[in-house]
Write a protein that holds these residues in place. Structure first.
Motif, PDB file in Angstrom:
ATOM      1  N   GLN A  48       0.842  -1.184   0.000  1.00 27.15           N
ATOM      2  CA  GLN A  48       0.000   0.000   0.000  1.00 27.15           C
ATOM      3  C   GLN A  48       0.881   1.240   0.000  1.00 27.15           C
ATOM      4  OE1 GLN A  48      -2.659  -0.146   3.330  1.00 27.15           O
ATOM      5  NE2 GLN A  48      -4.022  -1.609   2.336  1.00 27.15           N
ATOM      6  N   MET A  49       0.387   2.276  -0.679  1.00 33.77           N
ATOM      7  CA  MET A  49       1.102   3.546  -0.720  1.00 33.77           C
ATOM      8  C   MET A  49       0.082   4.650  -0.463  1.00 33.77           C
ATOM      9  SD  MET A  49       3.370   5.144  -3.807  1.00 33.77           S
ATOM     10  CE  MET A  49       1.997   5.570  -4.857  1.00 33.77           C
ATOM     11  N   GLU A  50       0.398   5.523   0.478  1.00 37.94           N
ATOM     12  CA  GLU A  50      -0.491   6.635   0.791  1.00 37.94           C
ATOM     13  C   GLU A  50      -0.012   7.899   0.106  1.00 37.94           C
ATOM     14  OE1 GLU A  50      -1.696   7.275   4.862  1.00 37.94           O
ATOM     15  OE2 GLU A  50      -1.199   5.183   5.327  1.00 37.94           O
ATOM     16  N   MET A  51      -0.958   8.599  -0.518  1.00 38.82           N
ATOM     17  CA  MET A  51      -0.690   9.909  -1.114  1.00 38.82           C
ATOM     18  C   MET A  51      -1.826  10.818  -0.685  1.00 38.82           C
ATOM     19  SD  MET A  51       0.757   9.024  -4.918  1.00 38.82           S
ATOM     20  CE  MET A  51       1.397  10.672  -5.197  1.00 38.82           C
ATOM     21  N   GLY A  52      -1.557  11.662   0.310  1.00 40.55           N
ATOM     22  CA  GLY A  52      -2.614  12.513   0.854  1.00 40.55           C
ATOM     23  C   GLY A  52      -3.625  11.663   1.583  1.00 40.55           C
ATOM     24  N   ASP A  53      -4.907  11.790   1.211  1.00 41.03           N
ATOM     25  CA  ASP A  53      -5.954  10.997   1.855  1.00 41.03           C
ATOM     26  C   ASP A  53      -6.328   9.760   1.037  1.00 41.03           C
ATOM     27  OD1 ASP A  53      -7.131  12.320  -0.213  1.00 41.03           O
ATOM     28  OD2 ASP A  53      -8.904  12.970   0.895  1.00 41.03           O
ATOM     29  N   THR A  54      -5.516   9.432   0.016  1.00 39.54           N
ATOM     30  CA  THR A  54      -5.787   8.277  -0.847  1.00 39.54           C
ATOM     31  C   THR A  54      -4.761   7.186  -0.574  1.00 39.54           C
ATOM     32  OG1 THR A  54      -6.644   9.762  -2.545  1.00 39.54           O
ATOM     33  CG2 THR A  54      -6.103   7.511  -3.229  1.00 39.54           C
ATOM     34  N   ILE A  55      -5.238   5.962  -0.473  1.00 41.99           N
ATOM     35  CA  ILE A  55      -4.352   4.800  -0.312  1.00 41.99           C
ATOM     36  C   ILE A  55      -4.423   3.995  -1.604  1.00 41.99           C
ATOM     37  CG2 ILE A  55      -3.921   2.665   0.951  1.00 41.99           C
ATOM     38  CD1 ILE A  55      -5.178   3.984   3.404  1.00 41.99           C
ATOM     39  N   TYR A  56      -3.274   3.758  -2.204  1.00 40.85           N
ATOM     40  CA  TYR A  56      -3.182   2.979  -3.440  1.00 40.85           C
ATOM     41  C   TYR A  56      -2.677   1.586  -3.117  1.00 40.85           C
ATOM     42  CZ  TYR A  56      -3.670   7.402  -5.901  1.00 40.85           C
ATOM     43  OH  TYR A  56      -4.126   8.599  -6.369  1.00 40.85           O
ATOM     44  N   LEU A  57      -3.269   0.601  -3.763  1.00 47.56           N
ATOM     45  CA  LEU A  57      -2.797  -0.767  -3.644  1.00 47.56           C
ATOM     46  C   LEU A  57      -1.908  -1.038  -4.856  1.00 47.56           C
ATOM     47  CD1 LEU A  57      -2.876  -3.495  -2.175  1.00 47.56           C
ATOM     48  CD2 LEU A  57      -4.850  -4.096  -3.609  1.00 47.56           C
ATOM     49  N   LEU A  58      -0.655  -1.390  -4.587  1.00 47.79           N
ATOM     50  CA  LEU A  58       0.299  -1.666  -5.656  1.00 47.79           C
ATOM     51  C   LEU A  58       0.585  -3.161  -5.724  1.00 47.79           C
ATOM     52  CD1 LEU A  58       2.882   1.202  -4.985  1.00 47.79           C
ATOM     53  CD2 LEU A  58       0.949   1.212  -6.560  1.00 47.79           C
ATOM     54  N   LYS A  59       0.803  -3.637  -6.919  1.00 49.04           N
ATOM     55  CA  LYS A  59       1.145  -5.042  -7.152  1.00 49.04           C
ATOM     56  C   LYS A  59       2.503  -5.088  -7.828  1.00 49.04           C
ATOM     57  CE  LYS A  59      -0.173  -9.041  -9.878  1.00 49.04           C
ATOM     58  NZ  LYS A  59      -1.017  -9.570 -10.921  1.00 49.04           N
ATOM     59  N   LYS A  60       3.290  -6.110  -7.488  1.00 52.49           N
ATOM     60  CA  LYS A  60       4.598  -6.268  -8.127  1.00 52.49           C
ATOM     61  C   LYS A  60       4.420  -6.960  -9.476  1.00 52.49           C
ATOM     62  CE  LYS A  60       8.548  -7.368  -5.989  1.00 52.49           C
ATOM     63  NZ  LYS A  60       9.609  -8.199  -5.361  1.00 52.49           N
ATOM     64  N   TYR A  61       4.787  -6.248 -10.526  1.00 52.36           N
ATOM     65  CA  TYR A  61       4.824  -6.778 -11.886  1.00 52.36           C
ATOM     66  C   TYR A  61       6.295  -6.883 -12.290  1.00 52.36           C
ATOM     67  CZ  TYR A  61      -0.089  -5.330 -12.058  1.00 52.36           C
ATOM     68  OH  TYR A  61      -1.419  -5.169 -11.813  1.00 52.36           O
ATOM     69  N   PHE A  62       6.546  -7.318 -13.510  1.00 47.61           N
ATOM     70  CA  PHE A  62       7.921  -7.420 -13.981  1.00 47.61           C
ATOM     71  C   PHE A  62       8.045  -6.785 -15.359  1.00 47.61           C
ATOM     72  CE2 PHE A  62       7.384 -10.477 -10.706  1.00 47.61           C
ATOM     73  CZ  PHE A  62       8.529 -10.294  -9.947  1.00 47.61           C
ATOM     74  N   LEU A  63       8.908  -5.795 -15.426  1.00 46.60           N
ATOM     75  CA  LEU A  63       9.193  -5.076 -16.662  1.00 46.60           C
ATOM     76  C   LEU A  63      10.278  -5.843 -17.408  1.00 46.60           C
ATOM     77  CD1 LEU A  63       8.919  -2.471 -18.394  1.00 46.60           C
ATOM     78  CD2 LEU A  63      10.746  -1.517 -16.985  1.00 46.60           C
ATOM     79  N   CYS A  64       9.995  -6.206 -18.643  1.00 47.85           N
ATOM     80  CA  CYS A  64      10.949  -6.943 -19.473  1.00 47.85           C
ATOM     81  C   CYS A  64      11.323  -6.062 -20.662  1.00 47.85           C
ATOM     82  CB  CYS A  64      10.342  -8.245 -19.984  1.00 47.85           C
ATOM     83  SG  CYS A  64       9.803  -9.339 -18.675  1.00 47.85           S
ATOM     84  N   LEU A  65      12.597  -5.794 -20.788  1.00 51.93           N
ATOM     85  CA  LEU A  65      13.106  -5.007 -21.909  1.00 51.93           C
ATOM     86  C   LEU A  65      13.800  -5.953 -22.881  1.00 51.93           C
ATOM     87  CD1 LEU A  65      14.588  -2.048 -19.857  1.00 51.93           C
ATOM     88  CD2 LEU A  65      12.356  -2.170 -20.984  1.00 51.93           C
ATOM     89  N   LEU A  66      13.331  -5.939 -24.122  1.00 53.57           N
ATOM     90  CA  LEU A  66      13.930  -6.763 -25.169  1.00 53.57           C
ATOM     91  C   LEU A  66      14.820  -5.877 -26.032  1.00 53.57           C
ATOM     92  CD1 LEU A  66      10.893  -8.951 -26.305  1.00 53.57           C
ATOM     93  CD2 LEU A  66      12.586  -9.431 -24.556  1.00 53.57           C
ATOM     94  N   ARG A  67      16.086  -6.253 -26.111  1.00 50.88           N
ATOM     95  CA  ARG A  67      17.048  -5.518 -26.933  1.00 50.88           C
ATOM     96  C   ARG A  67      17.500  -6.406 -28.079  1.00 50.88           C
ATOM     97  NH1 ARG A  67      18.417  -3.756 -21.646  1.00 50.88           N
ATOM     98  NH2 ARG A  67      18.416  -1.499 -21.490  1.00 50.88           N
ATOM     99  N   ARG A  68      18.078  -5.770 -29.099  1.00 53.65           N
ATOM    100  CA  ARG A  68      18.635  -6.556 -30.205  1.00 53.65           C
ATOM    101  C   ARG A  68      19.648  -7.548 -29.651  1.00 53.65           C
ATOM    102  NH1 ARG A  68      18.923  -1.685 -33.985  1.00 53.65           N
ATOM    103  NH2 ARG A  68      17.174  -2.129 -35.343  1.00 53.65           N
ATOM    104  N   GLY A  69      19.546  -8.786 -30.111  1.00 54.20           N
ATOM    105  CA  GLY A  69      20.457  -9.829 -29.653  1.00 54.20           C
ATOM    106  C   GLY A  69      21.629 -10.006 -30.602  1.00 54.20           C
ATOM    107  N   PRO A  70      22.528 -10.913 -30.273  1.00 56.13           N
ATOM    108  CA  PRO A  70      23.730 -11.110 -31.069  1.00 56.13           C
ATOM    109  C   PRO A  70      23.492 -11.816 -32.409  1.00 56.13           C
ATOM    110  CG  PRO A  70      23.663 -12.685 -29.265  1.00 56.13           C
ATOM    111  CD  PRO A  70      22.517 -11.738 -29.072  1.00 56.13           C
ATOM    112  N   VAL A  71      22.383 -12.544 -32.544  1.00 53.80           N
ATOM    113  CA  VAL A  71      22.119 -13.290 -33.782  1.00 53.80           C
ATOM    114  C   VAL A  71      21.489 -12.339 -34.801  1.00 53.80           C
ATOM    115  CG1 VAL A  71      20.863 -15.207 -34.814  1.00 53.80           C
ATOM    116  CG2 VAL A  71      21.886 -15.462 -32.553  1.00 53.80           C
TER     117      VAL A  71
END
Length: 156
Positions: A48-71
């Motif tokens: 949970q994260m509080e900002m002022g009088d609002t509480i946000y529920l956060l979930k852990k996601y996973f950011l995947c960055l795809l870059r040009r590979g060697p092939v």
């Protein structure tokens, strides 16, 4: 008894044939790095994260960055085939509710795509992305990092 065995073998053959047709095949050999086995985490992580009088529920996601590979030395036909398998893999991730968002990166740099995955752990996210035939073939390299996003958020 014999007819049951024959029926079982027939059904097993049909299942194997259908499974083989549905699994994407890479036209080039996979690089030496095997896909990591996911840990057996069974809980989604929230905070949970509080900002002022609002509480946000956060979930852990996973950011995947795809870059040009060697092939880079594939024929046009191999590139088109890998691209089709890559799109099929993204569709499968979406169908299984593992892919939350995907998009192409603009420009001529090495960064090609960005994905946000819903996974129980970083190991599971890495395992999912390493199942992509284009990643396994070395067409992309991958960076996976945790990202906390608001539950139920939408782009606007």
């Amino acid at each position: 008894m014999r007819s049951r065995l024959l029926l079982f073998l027939l059904l097993l053959g049909i299942y194997t044939s259908v499974s083989a047709q549905l699994m994407p095949k890479s036209p080039v050999p996979a690089p030496a790095a095997p896909a990591p086995a996911p840990k057996t985490t069974t809980q989604v992580q929230f905070m949970q994260m509080e900002m002022g009088d609002t509480i946000y529920l956060l979930k852990k996601y996973f950011l995947c960055l795809l870059r040009r590979g060697p092939v880079r030395n594939l024929s046009q036909k191999e590139i088109e085939t890998l691209s089709r398998y890559h799109q099929d893999h993204l569709k499968w991730l979406g169908d299984t509710k593992k892919l939350c968002m995907a998009g192409l990166m603009e420009g001529e740099g090495d960064m090609r795509e960005m994905l946000i995955l819903s996974a129980l752990s970083q190991e599971e996210a890495e395992h999912l992305i390493w199942q992509d035939p284009a990643v396994r073939a070395g067409r992309f390299t991958v960076e996976v990092m945790p990202w906390w996003g608001p539950v139920g958020s939408k782009l606007y």
